[in-house]
Design an enzyme around this catalytic site. Structure first.
Site, PDB file in Angstrom:
ATOM      1  N   ASP A  53      10.151 -13.071  -9.777  1.00 51.36           N
ATOM      2  CA  ASP A  53       8.895 -12.739  -9.098  1.00 51.36           C
ATOM      3  C   ASP A  53       8.454 -13.940  -8.263  1.00 51.36           C
ATOM      4  OD1 ASP A  53       6.460 -10.460  -9.819  1.00 51.36           O
ATOM      5  OD2 ASP A  53       5.902 -12.281  -8.727  1.00 51.36           O
ATOM      6  N   ILE A  54       7.959 -13.647  -7.059  1.00 51.36           N
ATOM      7  CA  ILE A  54       7.574 -14.725  -6.145  1.00 51.36           C
ATOM      8  C   ILE A  54       6.295 -15.428  -6.610  1.00 51.36           C
ATOM      9  CG2 ILE A  54       6.101 -13.406  -4.540  1.00 51.36           C
ATOM     10  CD1 ILE A  54       7.763 -14.693  -2.252  1.00 51.36           C
ATOM     11  N   HIS A 121       9.487  -1.050 -10.687  1.00 55.99           N
ATOM     12  CA  HIS A 121      10.014  -2.341 -11.134  1.00 55.99           C
ATOM     13  C   HIS A 121       9.512  -2.606 -12.540  1.00 55.99           C
ATOM     14  CE1 HIS A 121       6.319  -2.792  -8.787  1.00 55.99           C
ATOM     15  NE2 HIS A 121       5.970  -3.777  -9.611  1.00 55.99           N
ATOM     16  N   LEU A 122      10.379  -3.151 -13.348  1.00 55.58           N
ATOM     17  CA  LEU A 122      10.018  -3.572 -14.698  1.00 55.58           C
ATOM     18  C   LEU A 122       9.854  -5.080 -14.663  1.00 55.58           C
ATOM     19  CD1 LEU A 122      12.504  -1.403 -16.799  1.00 55.58           C
ATOM     20  CD2 LEU A 122      10.195  -0.843 -16.049  1.00 55.58           C
ATOM     21  N   HIS A 123       8.663  -5.537 -15.045  1.00 60.17           N
ATOM     22  CA  HIS A 123       8.429  -6.973 -15.169  1.00 60.17           C
ATOM     23  C   HIS A 123       9.021  -7.421 -16.502  1.00 60.17           C
ATOM     24  CE1 HIS A 123       5.070  -7.253 -12.076  1.00 60.17           C
ATOM     25  NE2 HIS A 123       4.993  -5.973 -12.361  1.00 60.17           N
TER      26      HIS A 123
HETATM   27  P1  5GP Z   1       3.102  -4.930  -9.348  1.00 59.46           P
HETATM   28  O1  5GP Z   1       1.798  -5.563  -8.973  1.00 59.46           O
HETATM   29  O2  5GP Z   1       3.433  -3.798  -8.384  1.00 59.46           O
HETATM   30  O3  5GP Z   1       3.215  -4.502 -10.776  1.00 59.46           O
HETATM   31  O4  5GP Z   1       4.200  -6.032  -9.179  1.00 59.46           O
HETATM   32  C1  5GP Z   1       4.681  -6.437  -7.942  1.00 59.46           C
HETATM   33  C2  5GP Z   1       5.204  -7.837  -8.112  1.00 59.46           C
HETATM   34  O5  5GP Z   1       5.996  -8.137  -6.973  1.00 59.46           O
HETATM   35  C3  5GP Z   1       4.111  -8.898  -8.181  1.00 59.46           C
HETATM   36  O6  5GP Z   1       4.198  -9.576  -9.445  1.00 59.46           O
HETATM   37  C4  5GP Z   1       4.394  -9.798  -6.999  1.00 59.46           C
HETATM   38  O7  5GP Z   1       4.185 -11.162  -7.277  1.00 59.46           O
HETATM   39  C5  5GP Z   1       5.853  -9.489  -6.695  1.00 59.46           C
HETATM   40  N1  5GP Z   1       6.212  -9.668  -5.301  1.00 59.46           N
HETATM   41  C6  5GP Z   1       5.492  -9.263  -4.219  1.00 59.46           C
HETATM   42  N2  5GP Z   1       6.156  -9.564  -3.098  1.00 59.46           N
HETATM   43  C7  5GP Z   1       7.309 -10.162  -3.471  1.00 59.46           C
HETATM   44  C8  5GP Z   1       8.406 -10.714  -2.725  1.00 59.46           C
HETATM   45  O8  5GP Z   1       8.469 -10.685  -1.495  1.00 59.46           O
HETATM   46  N3  5GP Z   1       9.417 -11.269  -3.455  1.00 59.46           N
HETATM   47  C9  5GP Z   1       9.389 -11.309  -4.818  1.00 59.46           C
HETATM   48  N4  5GP Z   1      10.431 -11.877  -5.434  1.00 59.46           N
HETATM   49  N5  5GP Z   1       8.374 -10.809  -5.540  1.00 59.46           N
HETATM   50  C10 5GP Z   1       7.344 -10.235  -4.870  1.00 59.46           C
END
Ligand code: 5GP
Ligand code: ZN
Length: 135
Positions: A53-54, A121-123
């Site tokens: 994650d970024i 996506h699974l964290h």
């Molecule tokens: P969500 O909020 O949808 O559960 O998780 C999305 C995740 O994607 C976030 O934790 C965010 O930091 C990550 N993310 C967003 N943009 C990017 C990117 O360009 N590259 C990577 N590696 N992670 C990203």
């Protein structure tokens, strides 16, 4: 060929996220999966890609995503349930690759649950104690 053949992009299926504006070339994670955007990959196989994650929320924070575009948990369950084993395995493969014995798996589903990227996506979070309930 099955109705949900994994070689078929979900965007070509009339009932699977086809009306979703954030799919295919507009989707951030599709662009990472295709290699158009770079990411710090930790694991990949025929079905899933895992990358860091970024904006990590823990010392280890990896996202496991199916190569195929599916919007979220419910979309996957309804339209691509065959991805389930690959996602289960993908998380375990990430844990093995990184030597994680204690970790949390999270799938935010819907904006109010914290989902911001609408490609499933699974964290995988680890490397520190996890609070419960998560808040
Ligand atoms: P969500 O909020 O949808 O559960 O998780 C999305 C995740 O994607 C976030 O934790 C965010 O930091 C990550 N993310 C967003 N943009 C990017 C990117 O360009 N590259 C990577 N590696 N992670 C990203
Ligand atoms: Zn996508």
């Amino acid at each position: 060929m099955s109705e949900h053949d994994q070689d078929q992009p979900a965007t070509e299926e009339p009932d699977a996220a086809s009306g979703d504006a954030a799919s295919g070339e507009d989707c951030l994670f599709c662009r990472i999966v295709s290699g158009e955007l770079s990411a710090d990959l930790v694991h990949q196989d025929d079905d899933v890609v895992a990358f860091r994650d970024i904006q990590p929320k823990a010392p280890t924070h990896v996202l496991v995503v199916p190569r195929r575009h599916v919007r979220d948990w419910s979309d996957t369950a309804r339209h691509a349930p065959e991805l389930g084993p690959a996602l289960l395995r993908g998380v375990a493969d990430v844990a093995d690759a990184l030597g994680l014995e204690h970790y949390r798996v999270v799938a935010n589903t819907g904006e109010k649950a914290g989902q911001s990227v609408f490609h499933l996506h699974l964290h995988v979070l680890g490397g520190r104690p996890m609070l419960w309930p998560p808040g």
